[in-house]
Design an enzyme around this catalytic site. Structure first.
Site, short mmCIF file in Angstrom:
data_model
loop_
_atom_site.label_atom_id
_atom_site.label_comp_id
_atom_site.label_asym_id
_atom_site.label_seq_id
_atom_site.Cartn_x
_atom_site.Cartn_y
_atom_site.Cartn_z
N GLU A 1 -3.47 5.65 -9.94
CA GLU A 1 -4.30 6.57 -9.17
C GLU A 1 -3.76 8.00 -9.12
O GLU A 1 -4.52 8.95 -9.08
CB GLU A 1 -4.47 6.04 -7.73
CG GLU A 1 -5.45 4.89 -7.65
CD GLU A 1 -5.65 4.40 -6.23
OE1 GLU A 1 -5.75 5.23 -5.31
OE2 GLU A 1 -5.73 3.17 -6.04
N ASP B 1 -4.06 1.08 -7.03
CA ASP B 1 -3.43 0.45 -5.88
C ASP B 1 -4.01 -0.95 -5.61
O ASP B 1 -5.18 -1.21 -5.90
CB ASP B 1 -3.62 1.31 -4.62
CG ASP B 1 -2.89 2.63 -4.73
OD1 ASP B 1 -2.07 2.77 -5.68
OD2 ASP B 1 -3.13 3.53 -3.90
N ASP C 1 -5.05 -2.32 -3.00
CA ASP C 1 -5.85 -2.49 -1.79
C ASP C 1 -7.33 -2.42 -2.14
O ASP C 1 -7.72 -2.35 -3.29
CB ASP C 1 -5.47 -1.45 -0.74
CG ASP C 1 -5.61 -0.02 -1.26
OD1 ASP C 1 -6.15 0.14 -2.38
OD2 ASP C 1 -5.18 0.91 -0.58
N GLU D 1 -9.66 -0.11 -1.75
CA GLU D 1 -10.13 1.07 -2.46
C GLU D 1 -9.61 1.07 -3.91
O GLU D 1 -10.32 1.44 -4.84
CB GLU D 1 -9.70 2.35 -1.74
CG GLU D 1 -10.29 2.52 -0.34
CD GLU D 1 -11.80 2.71 -0.31
OE1 GLU D 1 -12.37 3.29 -1.26
OE2 GLU D 1 -12.43 2.25 0.66
N TYR E 1 5.45 7.71 -1.74
CA TYR E 1 4.09 8.08 -1.41
C TYR E 1 3.87 8.25 0.09
O TYR E 1 4.36 7.45 0.89
CB TYR E 1 3.16 7.00 -1.95
CG TYR E 1 1.76 7.47 -2.05
CD1 TYR E 1 1.46 8.56 -2.85
CD2 TYR E 1 0.75 6.85 -1.33
CE1 TYR E 1 0.17 9.02 -2.92
CE2 TYR E 1 -0.54 7.31 -1.41
CZ TYR E 1 -0.83 8.39 -2.21
OH TYR E 1 -2.09 8.84 -2.28
N ARG F 1 0.91 8.53 1.84
CA ARG F 1 -0.28 7.97 2.51
C ARG F 1 -0.15 6.45 2.50
O ARG F 1 -0.57 5.78 1.55
CB ARG F 1 -1.55 8.42 1.79
CG ARG F 1 -1.81 9.91 1.96
CD ARG F 1 -3.13 10.35 1.36
NE ARG F 1 -3.02 10.62 -0.06
CZ ARG F 1 -2.88 11.84 -0.58
NH1 ARG F 1 -2.81 12.89 0.19
NH2 ARG F 1 -2.80 11.99 -1.88
N HIS G 1 1.41 0.42 -0.57
CA HIS G 1 2.60 1.21 -0.86
C HIS G 1 3.75 0.79 0.04
O HIS G 1 3.58 0.04 0.98
CB HIS G 1 2.30 2.69 -0.65
CG HIS G 1 1.17 3.20 -1.46
ND1 HIS G 1 -0.12 3.26 -0.98
CD2 HIS G 1 1.12 3.64 -2.74
CE1 HIS G 1 -0.92 3.72 -1.92
NE2 HIS G 1 -0.20 3.95 -3.00
#
Length: 909
Positions: free
Chosen positions: A9, A96, A98, A100, A332, A334, A379
DNA sequence: CAGTGAGCGAGCTTCCGCTTGACTT
């Protein structure tokens, strides 16, 4: 040369991973989502635009099918990925792990359409060589259920936002917005303000003293520990003395509080009665004190601490962290995880050993359970990057980056240190007052015998009165029965305080606790509610504007469930079930949109708006009914209405200053404002001829100047007024200009028939008037400048109806293939448009006069024709539409300007 | 919230979550 294409990403991640995978792999990034529902009409494909659901880009009649587009600024990037895919013999979707990320992987697959090569889904949770190679060696399949869950989330948010926002445009103000996250965030701020407004202060007193632990002097040599210590009155005749926590928000003692409430007189009497009292230690209670380190940072805790300790806003924190991340200083930023990778734990532990010594290092590594309920753990925690940490000094960083890095580094290291341990002690002192009352004072102390992690890191507090974790208070080493004397004693008064306003950081914390919003959005949520004008900042506090009260009232009354604090949490539960394949997305969305036996659907709610009274919505009582004062939220901001001098209800009006927080609008303040309704008048000086004060104001029709008549002027006398020209502003208007405006209308001269011609400004701009015959002027300057000859010339022309000032076409494009009529481009009130004489079509955002072709113009006209001839405003009440139009205009100008810059930006790229 | 006289091309605003530059001063 063929290669394996890996898509992650983030570009920074791609760089790092590229090094770990080595030859044969090409690592690129998607730069976040690559497709989305179209953002606005300009981005909506023509083929769905005319559908009833085109505005939503979701076919609500057919399984809530979403229509995705690649945003303009992503097109070249997609082309680049496609190019890389051409030479690839394998595709690894390494976004990622997750919800999203899974969706991004699916969008990539759907958009890139790899042919004849294996496609693998690769997921990793930490960026180390071993973890990456492991992930590449063990790919999995794309989880379509997880993608379904994401699409459901996306579609629900679109339906909510794009269906409810227009309700606000119609009922409150154009340009406003509602959404699953922002509306609840706004509601939190509004509800907190309401609590503050309803809050009744209670006052209470107690006794505070400094006591001497060794009234007879030391038992020889130096005292063991301290001698003097503070203590507070605890009980009187065995009953506890009331403190702040015993009072409710109504200012009264709570029902079950078995306390004695001291007022000033009683407290002072008690001080006097204790003048000669000696005390003895009634009890000494010691308890072990132990505190464990705080978990490593995740997005929200970093934002909170950066706010408390460095004074950074959430968005500044994020952009500083972004730079640290891109340059390889931190992981990371976020994330909702507090987990450290094994190598990070190793790095932290070796740093503890090095900096603080082995005694600060726990035997086993510490791990932290995640407190975030809906954590998706894609993350790690936020920590210094690498397998060994650089100390802040070793980084060479400066300024904000240095400070933020230092914060992250210390927190991470401290998280692998030992607990702080010590003792907390409570000492009770008893004595008798001369009035016969038995009183007990209480002192508490804390001694930390081993600081452990507190040596490295102490968390900040939001409440300046709260004690920090490393705070120590020492008490003398006393035993039960020891004599103690009071060195000083005084009565002290206190007041209960209303709950504090949210700050950016505390609002974000509240949202996270309620599972609302995501790490990537917390900072922007604050931005949204600030930009919409729902809240504003006063220092660090978030204060709701009155319009937020109107909006939240509407939403709570008509969309109750949608602004429920638990709405998102409920949605998350359903999404989890969809992700597990246990629930079907279409039936869930259908229930949300069309309703069920139990629930009213969104569609019906937005269609049933007849009963919403916009006026009522914007009216709030101030004080009680007897006060006869109400606050109204108008187009130009909030204003008050109160009784007139003769008692007529709501006859008097006054502006409420923009920066007056709602909880400070007391009845007294409202009366003060109403008594001096001058509001935001700007004093321009005294007119040299009339001797009257000339002032400038903002009125219903915009800024204007007027004169202040003396108090004794007859009631029939009206002050002269005049609107400011467009070229003038309230900030710069001078007395000279104002006097000229007050002179209007200006007499230009007499017409041929002897009738007087005047020049003035009006609703539609500058114009000439001769009796009932009026003619528009082209510029405001003509009002003062036009000569009689010029005016007569204008009157010699027949009156042009409609297109009186029609400018010549900007461009001629040729004949329309359908109507055969010539198509020309013109500039109009609403911007540039093309016309074939019968139909007009406004140019869209991406069209320009220079670039437009006959084909494009014909296309626009064809679209326009399909909608049929222009209709007169039909359904909506005429007064409503009229009122709304002005508001719309006001907001569009601002937005249009902003749009223009973005458009330019897009074009150049 | 001040009060002045027409007649006319609408179209757009907005959501939440992933990600960076690109833009300007």
């Amino acid at each position: 040369m063929s290669h394996k294409l890996v898509i992650v990403e983030s570009p920074a991640k791609a760089r790092t991973i590229g090094g770990y995978l080595g030859d044969g792999f090409v690592v690129e990034s998607s730069i976040g989502h690559i497709r989305d529902l179209p953002n606005n009409a300009a981005d909506t494909p023509a083929k769905i635009k005319d559908k009833p659901w085109g505005r939503l880009a979701i076919d609500v009649d057919n399984g809530f099918q979403p229509y995705y587009v690649v945003p303009r600024d992503k097109k070249s990037h997609i082309a680049k990925l496609k190019q890389l895919l051409k030479d690839a013999d394998e595709l690894y979707l390494a976004t990622d792990g997750d919800r999203e990320g899974e969706a991004i992987a699916w969008h990539l697959l759907d958009e890139l359409k790899p042919k004849g090569i294996p496609v693998k889904r690769m997921v990793f949770h930490e960026i180390t060589k071993a973890a990456i190679q492991e992930a590449a060696a063990h790919p999995r399949e794309l989880d379509t259920d997880l993608v379904e869950a994401q699409e459901t989330r996306r579609i629900l948010d679109r339906l909510y936002g794009y269906e409810v926002s227009p309700v606000l445009w119609r009922k409150v103000m154009s340009g406003l917005s509602a959404g699953r996250v922002q509306s609840v965030a706004t509601r939190l701020v509004v509800d907190r303000e309401k609590e503050r407004m309803a809050f009744k202060v209670a006052s209470y007193w107690d006794l505070e003293g400094t006591f001497d632990g060794y009234p007879g002097g030391y038992p020889g040599g130096a005292p063991p520990g301290v001698r003097m210590f503070p203590a507070k009155l605890h009980t009187v005749d065995g009953t506890r003395v009331a403190s702040g926590t015993n009072f409710g928000a109504d200012g009264l003692l709570k029902a079950k509080a078995d306390v004695v409430h001291l007022d000033q007189r009683r407290a002072q009497a008690l001080v006097a009665a204790l003048a000669d009292t000696t005390y003895d230690v009634r009890s000494v209670e010691a308890k072990p004190y132990r505190r464990s380190p705080y978990p490593p940072f995740r997005t929200t805790t970093l934002q909170q601490e950066a706010s408390r300790k460095l004074g950074m806003s959430a968005s500044v924190t994020m952009s500083v962290a972004q730079r640290l991340y891109e340059n390889g200083f931190i992981t990371y930023m976020r994330t909702d995880s507090t987990t450290l990778s094994d190598s990070a734990i190793g790095a932290a532990r070796s740093q503890v050993q090095e900096l603080y010594g082995a005694e600060y290092l726990p035997d086993a590594p510490r791990t932290y359970a995640n407190k975030v309920k809906n954590a998706q753990e894609a993350h790690e925690a936020i920590r210094p990057a690498g397998d060994s940490f650089r100390t802040p000094a070793q980084t060479g960083l400066k300024g904000d980056q240095f400070r933020l890095y230092e914060l992250i580094w210390m927190r991470t290291v401290a998280s692998q240190m030992k607990d702080a341990v010590g003792q907390s002690v409570t000492i009770r002192l008893g004595g008798a007052a001369s009035t016969g009352e038995d009183v007990v004072f209480s002192a508490s102390g804390r001694v930390i015998t081993f600081h452990g992690f507190l040596k490295a890191y102490v968390e900040g507090t939001d409440d300046s009165a709260a004690a920090k974790d490393d705070q120590e208070t020492r008490l003398p080493n006393l035993q039960e029965g020891d004599p103690v004397s009071a060195a000083s004693l005084s009565a002290s008064g206190h007041e209960t305080k209303p709950p504090a306003r949210y700050t950016e950081a505390t609002l974000i914390k509240e949202l996270e606790d309620r599972e609302i919003g995501r790490p990537s959005t917390y900072a922007s949520i604050i931005g949204t509610i600030l930009n919409r004008g729902y809240v504003y900042k006063k220092g660090t506090a978030l204060v709701p504007a009155w319009i937020a009260f109107s909006v939240i009232r509407l939403l709570q009354e008509h969309f109750t469930r949608l602004v429920d604090y638990d709405f998102t949490a409920g949605m998350e539960d359903i999404l989890d079930e969809i992700a597990k394949g246990e629930k079907d997305r279409v039936s869930e969305l259908s229930e949300f949109y069309y309703g069920s036996d139990k629930l009213a659907g969104l569609k019906r709610l937005v269609e049933d708006l007849g009963e919403i009274d916009a006026k009522e919505l914007a009216t709030f009582p101030v004080g009680t009914e007897d006060d006869g004062i109400q606050l109204r939220v108008g187009k130009y901001g909030p204003y008050l209405e109160g009784p007139g001098d003769d008692g007529t209800a709501f006859a008097k009006r006054a502006n409420v200053p923009d920066d007056l927080p709602p909880d400070e609008l007391t009845v007294a303040k409202a009366k003060e404002l109403l008594a001096n309704p001058a509001g935001e008048e700007i004093d321009l000086g005294v007119h040299p001829e009339t001797g009257l004060q000339v002032v400038a104001k903002n009125g219903r029709f915009g800024p204007y100047v007027t004169e202040v008549l003396p108090e004794d002027a007859p009631k029939s006398a009206k002050p002269r007024t005049g609107s400011l020209f467009k070229s003038m502003s309230l900030d710069t208007i001078t007395l000279d200009e104002a006097m000229k405006l007050l002179e209007l209308p200006r007499v230009v001269g007499a017409g041929e028939d002897g009738e007087e011609i005047t020049a003035q400004n009006g609703r539609y701009g500058p114009y000439l008037k001769k009796g009932t015959d009026s003619r528009s002027l082209t510029s405001e300057d003509q009002i003062f400048g036009i000569t009689l000859d010029e005016a007569l010339k204008i009157y010699s022309q027949p009156k042009q109806r409609g297109r009186a000032a029609a400018a010549p076409p900007l461009k001629e494009l040729g004949n329309d293939p359908v109507s055969g009529q010539p198509i020309v481009v013109k500039a109009g009130r609403f911007g540039e448009y093309v016309t074939d004489g019968e139909y007009n079509a406004t140019l869209r955002k991406d069209d320009s006069v220079e670039e437009i072709t006959l084909e494009r113009a014909a296309e626009l006209l064809a679209e326009r024709r399909a909608k049929g001839p222009a209709k007169k405003a039909a359904k909506r009440g005429a007064k409503k539409t009229a009122a709304k139009k002005t508001t719309a205009k006001k907001t569009t100008t601002k937005k249009a300007a902003a749009k223009k810059t973005t458009k330019k930006a897009a074009k150049k790229s």
